[in-house]
Design a protein around this motif. Structure first.
Motif, PDB file in Angstrom:
ATOM      1  N   PRO A 101     -11.726 -12.180 -42.519  1.00 58.71           N
ATOM      2  CA  PRO A 101     -11.235 -12.360 -41.686  1.00 58.71           C
ATOM      3  C   PRO A 101     -10.259 -13.784 -41.034  1.00 58.71           C
ATOM      4  O   PRO A 101     -10.269 -14.465 -40.409  1.00 58.71           O
ATOM      5  CB  PRO A 101     -12.349 -12.007 -41.280  1.00 58.71           C
ATOM      6  N   ASP A 102     -10.653 -14.393 -42.632  1.00 61.54           N
ATOM      7  CA  ASP A 102     -10.113 -16.302 -43.084  1.00 61.54           C
ATOM      8  C   ASP A 102      -8.614 -15.851 -43.052  1.00 61.54           C
ATOM      9  O   ASP A 102      -8.023 -16.934 -42.446  1.00 61.54           O
ATOM     10  CB  ASP A 102     -10.624 -16.577 -44.073  1.00 61.54           C
ATOM     11  N   LEU A 103      -7.643 -15.184 -42.915  1.00 63.95           N
ATOM     12  CA  LEU A 103      -6.412 -14.534 -42.985  1.00 63.95           C
ATOM     13  C   LEU A 103      -5.860 -14.017 -41.647  1.00 63.95           C
ATOM     14  O   LEU A 103      -4.942 -13.422 -41.250  1.00 63.95           O
ATOM     15  CB  LEU A 103      -5.569 -13.693 -44.215  1.00 63.95           C
ATOM     16  N   VAL A 104      -6.437 -14.403 -40.513  1.00 66.45           N
ATOM     17  CA  VAL A 104      -5.798 -13.510 -39.212  1.00 66.45           C
ATOM     18  C   VAL A 104      -4.645 -15.459 -38.654  1.00 66.45           C
ATOM     19  O   VAL A 104      -5.805 -16.096 -38.532  1.00 66.45           O
ATOM     20  CB  VAL A 104      -7.165 -13.257 -37.889  1.00 66.45           C
ATOM     21  N   VAL A 105      -3.839 -15.131 -38.976  1.00 72.27           N
ATOM     22  CA  VAL A 105      -2.579 -16.296 -38.051  1.00 72.27           C
ATOM     23  C   VAL A 105      -1.832 -15.917 -37.927  1.00 72.27           C
ATOM     24  O   VAL A 105      -1.032 -14.604 -37.964  1.00 72.27           O
ATOM     25  CB  VAL A 105      -2.727 -16.978 -39.723  1.00 72.27           C
ATOM     26  N   GLU A 106      -1.330 -16.244 -36.367  1.00 71.86           N
ATOM     27  CA  GLU A 106      -0.322 -15.664 -35.855  1.00 71.86           C
ATOM     28  C   GLU A 106       0.579 -17.345 -36.084  1.00 71.86           C
ATOM     29  O   GLU A 106       0.703 -18.257 -35.948  1.00 71.86           O
ATOM     30  CB  GLU A 106      -0.358 -15.082 -34.656  1.00 71.86           C
ATOM     31  N   GLU A 107       2.185 -16.822 -35.924  1.00 75.30           N
ATOM     32  CA  GLU A 107       2.916 -17.660 -35.501  1.00 75.30           C
ATOM     33  C   GLU A 107       3.911 -18.163 -35.139  1.00 75.30           C
ATOM     34  O   GLU A 107       4.856 -16.702 -33.931  1.00 75.30           O
ATOM     35  CB  GLU A 107       2.966 -18.313 -36.850  1.00 75.30           C
ATOM     36  N   TRP A 108       4.539 -18.909 -34.150  1.00 70.90           N
ATOM     37  CA  TRP A 108       5.726 -18.778 -33.790  1.00 70.90           C
ATOM     38  C   TRP A 108       6.395 -19.289 -33.668  1.00 70.90           C
ATOM     39  O   TRP A 108       6.675 -20.152 -34.691  1.00 70.90           O
ATOM     40  CB  TRP A 108       5.045 -18.806 -31.779  1.00 70.90           C
TER      41      TRP A 108
END
Length: 331
Positions: A251-258
């Motif tokens: 769960p520590d790797l939940v990342v979204e980027e714009w």
């Protein structure tokens, strides 16, 4: 913020802006030509976003003609930022960049040549993406999950490497956190964008790559590499069979980027408004939505204020993580 809520905000903001600008702005001639600068090679997510949106800006109050795109690669995307920072503040030059260069780089470069909060002005968020971890033929077909990958990496330390589109980028740090938090040494190999690294993964010169997962899609579907995890809060609609990092126990790797558009500081507010409207209008066109989908992205849009708020959020979000990883430009 869900898509319906964002669309409502965009529609309301667009109506208010039109009303405040009046007939003069509605009939404004716009700039003759606009250039969009991005820091990554042709064919990747940044390039696709630049070109598909840029094609639709012509005929607006912002610009008469479709925008031209310049790929200013090098220095992990910083050359493109510097180019736009030093451009005339007349609206004729925009930067298209992932938020990494604005919200992460200030934490890793002690002498960064630009101040993202002072030298550039937010215009509009363009597209939302999630990152993916993919493996190539160097990694056995029995490796199907992130835990499998970590076990393989631990057993094969000389081969355990991963590429990213730039040192100090979000994908770089996702890989660093994956290794650090699981006591597995993963060697990072930075590239100038996604495509060169993906080519090496397919060719068997690189074990794995973390980058915007849309850049993997054609080769994933062709069986030339395998996406084994994505970084979104939910599964990607473009690879619904691939579980997220969180689903697999990370769960520590939940990342979204714009990706977002910026203009040089001191660009007149009226030009920022026109550019923002033109970009938001382009993002609602089916051809743009479909093109972004082919690269694993969804349109965002919104106001400059929303973009500035998100930029500051991620600046604060990444600060402690960068310290934990211990990476600096001198590392």
């Amino acid at each position: 913020m869900n898509l319906q809520r964002r669309q409502l905000i965009q529609a309301t903001a667009g109506t208010a802006l039109l009303g405040s600008l009046g007939l003069h702005s509605a009939h404004a001639q716009g700039l003759e030509q606009v250039k969009i600068v991005n820091g990554f090679p042709a064919g990747g997510s940044a390039d696709v976003t630049s070109r598909r949106i840029g094609e639709k800006l012509g005929g607006s109050a912002y610009t008469k003609n479709a925008a031209v795109v310049e790929n200013k690669t090098g220095a992990a995307g910083r050359i493109a930022v510097e180019t736009v920072k030093n451009s005339a503040p007349d609206g004729a030059t925009l930067l298209l960049t992932p938020y990494s260069m604005m919200s992460i780089y200030p934490h890793i470069y002690k002498q960064l040549s630009y101040d993202p909060f002072k030298d550039l002005v937010p215009v509009a968020m363009a597209s939302l993406l999630t990152h993916g971890l993919a493996v190539g033929p160097m990694v056995p077909a029995t490796v199907k999950t992130v835990k499998d990958y970590l076990a393989w990496a631990k057993a094969n330390p000389t081969l355990a490497n991963y590429g990213s589109p730039a040192a100090g980028s979000t994908p770089h740090f996702l890989g660093a956190l994956l290794g650090l938090n699981n006591n597995v040494e993963l060697k990072h190999v930075p590239y100038r964008g996604s495509i060169p690294g993906i080519t090496d993964v397919i060719g068997g010169q690189l074990a794995s790559m973390i980058t915007p997962h849309g850049d993997f899609l054609p080769n994933h579907r062709a069986g030339k590499l395998r996406i084994i995890a994505t970084s979104g809060k939910q599964r990607s609609p473009f690879v619904p069979d691939v579980p997220t990092f969180a689903e697999q126990g990370f769960p520590d790797l939940v990342v979204e980027e714009w990706f977002g558009f910026y203009a040089p500081a001191k660009t007149p507010a009226a030009i920022i408004t026109n550019a923002n409207q033109a970009i938001n209008t382009a993002l609602k066109e089916k051809s743009v939505i479909d093109s972004l989908a082919l690269s694993g992205m969804v349109p965002l849009g919104g106001t400059p204020e929303e973009m500035a708020k998100s930029m500051k959020y991620y600046y604060d979000f990444w600060n402690p993580l960068v310290k934990k990883i211990g990476f600096t430009a001198e590392s």
